[in-house]
Design a protein around this motif. Sequence first.
Motif, PDB file in Angstrom:
ATOM      1  N   ILE A 160       8.401   1.209  -7.647  1.00  0.00           N
ATOM      2  CA  ILE A 160       8.009   0.329  -8.744  1.00  0.00           C
ATOM      3  C   ILE A 160       8.928  -0.891  -8.811  1.00  0.00           C
ATOM      4  CG2 ILE A 160       7.909   0.143 -11.267  1.00  0.00           C
ATOM      5  CD1 ILE A 160       6.819   3.056 -11.260  1.00  0.00           C
ATOM      6  N   LYS A 161      10.224  -0.681  -8.625  1.00  0.00           N
ATOM      7  CA  LYS A 161      11.174  -1.799  -8.652  1.00  0.00           C
ATOM      8  C   LYS A 161      10.875  -2.812  -7.551  1.00  0.00           C
ATOM      9  CE  LYS A 161      14.918   0.641 -10.921  1.00  0.00           C
ATOM     10  NZ  LYS A 161      16.254   1.198 -10.811  1.00  0.00           N
ATOM     11  N   VAL A 162      10.589  -2.322  -6.341  1.00  0.00           N
ATOM     12  CA  VAL A 162      10.270  -3.239  -5.237  1.00  0.00           C
ATOM     13  C   VAL A 162       8.972  -3.972  -5.540  1.00  0.00           C
ATOM     14  CG1 VAL A 162       9.696  -3.396  -2.786  1.00  0.00           C
ATOM     15  CG2 VAL A 162      11.540  -1.896  -3.531  1.00  0.00           C
ATOM     16  N   LEU A 163       7.970  -3.263  -6.033  1.00  0.00           N
ATOM     17  CA  LEU A 163       6.690  -3.903  -6.367  1.00  0.00           C
ATOM     18  C   LEU A 163       6.875  -4.960  -7.452  1.00  0.00           C
ATOM     19  CD1 LEU A 163       4.415  -0.748  -6.330  1.00  0.00           C
ATOM     20  CD2 LEU A 163       4.147  -2.754  -4.847  1.00  0.00           C
ATOM     21  N   ALA A 164       7.729  -4.695  -8.430  1.00  0.00           N
ATOM     22  CA  ALA A 164       7.957  -5.646  -9.532  1.00  0.00           C
ATOM     23  C   ALA A 164       8.630  -6.919  -9.040  1.00  0.00           C
ATOM     24  CB  ALA A 164       8.791  -4.986 -10.613  1.00  0.00           C
TER      25      ALA A 164
ATOM     26  N   VAL B 154       0.837  -1.204   0.000  1.00  0.00           N
ATOM     27  CA  VAL B 154       0.000   0.000   0.000  1.00  0.00           C
ATOM     28  C   VAL B 154       0.871   1.252   0.000  1.00  0.00           C
ATOM     29  CG1 VAL B 154      -1.667   1.342   1.352  1.00  0.00           C
ATOM     30  CG2 VAL B 154      -2.005  -1.121   1.047  1.00  0.00           C
ATOM     31  N   LEU B 155       1.910   1.281   0.810  1.00  0.00           N
ATOM     32  CA  LEU B 155       2.760   2.468   0.862  1.00  0.00           C
ATOM     33  C   LEU B 155       3.516   2.669  -0.453  1.00  0.00           C
ATOM     34  CD1 LEU B 155       3.690   4.904   2.473  1.00  0.00           C
ATOM     35  CD2 LEU B 155       5.583   3.509   3.314  1.00  0.00           C
ATOM     36  N   LEU B 156       4.010   1.603  -1.030  1.00  0.00           N
ATOM     37  CA  LEU B 156       4.719   1.724  -2.301  1.00  0.00           C
ATOM     38  C   LEU B 156       3.803   2.271  -3.391  1.00  0.00           C
ATOM     39  CD1 LEU B 156       6.828  -1.553  -2.253  1.00  0.00           C
ATOM     40  CD2 LEU B 156       7.624   0.775  -1.794  1.00  0.00           C
ATOM     41  N   LEU B 157       2.577   1.761  -3.440  1.00  0.00           N
ATOM     42  CA  LEU B 157       1.609   2.282  -4.409  1.00  0.00           C
ATOM     43  C   LEU B 157       1.295   3.753  -4.141  1.00  0.00           C
ATOM     44  CD1 LEU B 157      -0.756  -0.797  -4.657  1.00  0.00           C
ATOM     45  CD2 LEU B 157       0.766   0.083  -6.460  1.00  0.00           C
ATOM     46  N   GLU B 158       1.246   4.124  -2.877  1.00  0.00           N
ATOM     47  CA  GLU B 158       1.012   5.521  -2.514  1.00  0.00           C
ATOM     48  C   GLU B 158       2.170   6.398  -2.996  1.00  0.00           C
ATOM     49  OE1 GLU B 158      -0.462   9.081  -0.990  1.00  0.00           O
ATOM     50  OE2 GLU B 158      -1.456   7.228  -1.527  1.00  0.00           O
ATOM     51  N   TYR B 159       3.400   5.919  -2.868  1.00  0.00           N
ATOM     52  CA  TYR B 159       4.542   6.694  -3.358  1.00  0.00           C
ATOM     53  C   TYR B 159       4.460   6.889  -4.873  1.00  0.00           C
ATOM     54  CZ  TYR B 159       6.955   6.311   1.158  1.00  0.00           C
ATOM     55  OH  TYR B 159       7.313   6.402   2.485  1.00  0.00           O
ATOM     56  N   VAL B 160       4.068   5.847  -5.586  1.00  0.00           N
ATOM     57  CA  VAL B 160       3.925   5.961  -7.043  1.00  0.00           C
ATOM     58  C   VAL B 160       2.844   6.985  -7.372  1.00  0.00           C
ATOM     59  CG1 VAL B 160       3.259   4.738  -9.148  1.00  0.00           C
ATOM     60  CG2 VAL B 160       4.759   3.613  -7.478  1.00  0.00           C
ATOM     61  N   ARG B 161       1.681   6.864  -6.733  1.00  0.00           N
ATOM     62  CA  ARG B 161       0.572   7.783  -6.986  1.00  0.00           C
ATOM     63  C   ARG B 161       0.959   9.220  -6.650  1.00  0.00           C
ATOM     64  NH1 ARG B 161      -2.355  11.038  -4.610  1.00  0.00           N
ATOM     65  NH2 ARG B 161      -1.564  10.420  -2.582  1.00  0.00           N
ATOM     66  N   ARG B 162       1.626   9.391  -5.526  1.00  0.00           N
ATOM     67  CA  ARG B 162       1.991  10.742  -5.080  1.00  0.00           C
ATOM     68  C   ARG B 162       2.920  11.423  -6.086  1.00  0.00           C
ATOM     69  NH1 ARG B 162       3.864  11.341   1.024  1.00  0.00           N
ATOM     70  NH2 ARG B 162       1.816  10.400   1.227  1.00  0.00           N
TER      71      ARG B 162
END
Length: 112
Positions: A106-110, A79-87
């Motif tokens: 994005i790299k961590v999510l991938a 959730v936090l990683l997606l928030e960083y991307v969105r922000r």
Amino acid sequence: DLTPWNLLTTRSGRVIIDWETAEAGHPLGIDALHHEVASAMMLAGLDGPAALRLGLSRWPVTARALGLDDKAREAVVAVLLLEYVRRDIDLEAVDRPVTGLREPAIKVLARG
């Protein structure tokens, strides 16, 4: 966003002065993880990728202290990683400086 630079200390106690992204519904611990990452950037002067690595390396200890199991711990990270991307996308859209966390997130999510 309970980071040191978003708190004002007064004689009566502390007051949160940054509510720009305040909202309910985030998972338990997301502010603690964000605090680690943001503090590494703002206080230690680390760049986005290094701050994210540091925050994620400290997260398991904090998550255990909060009573989160592995599945909940991973959900908070996602959730936090997606928030960083969105922000960063939102900031870029209005021509404001970005956080520098989009690409490392994005790299961590991938990696999953």
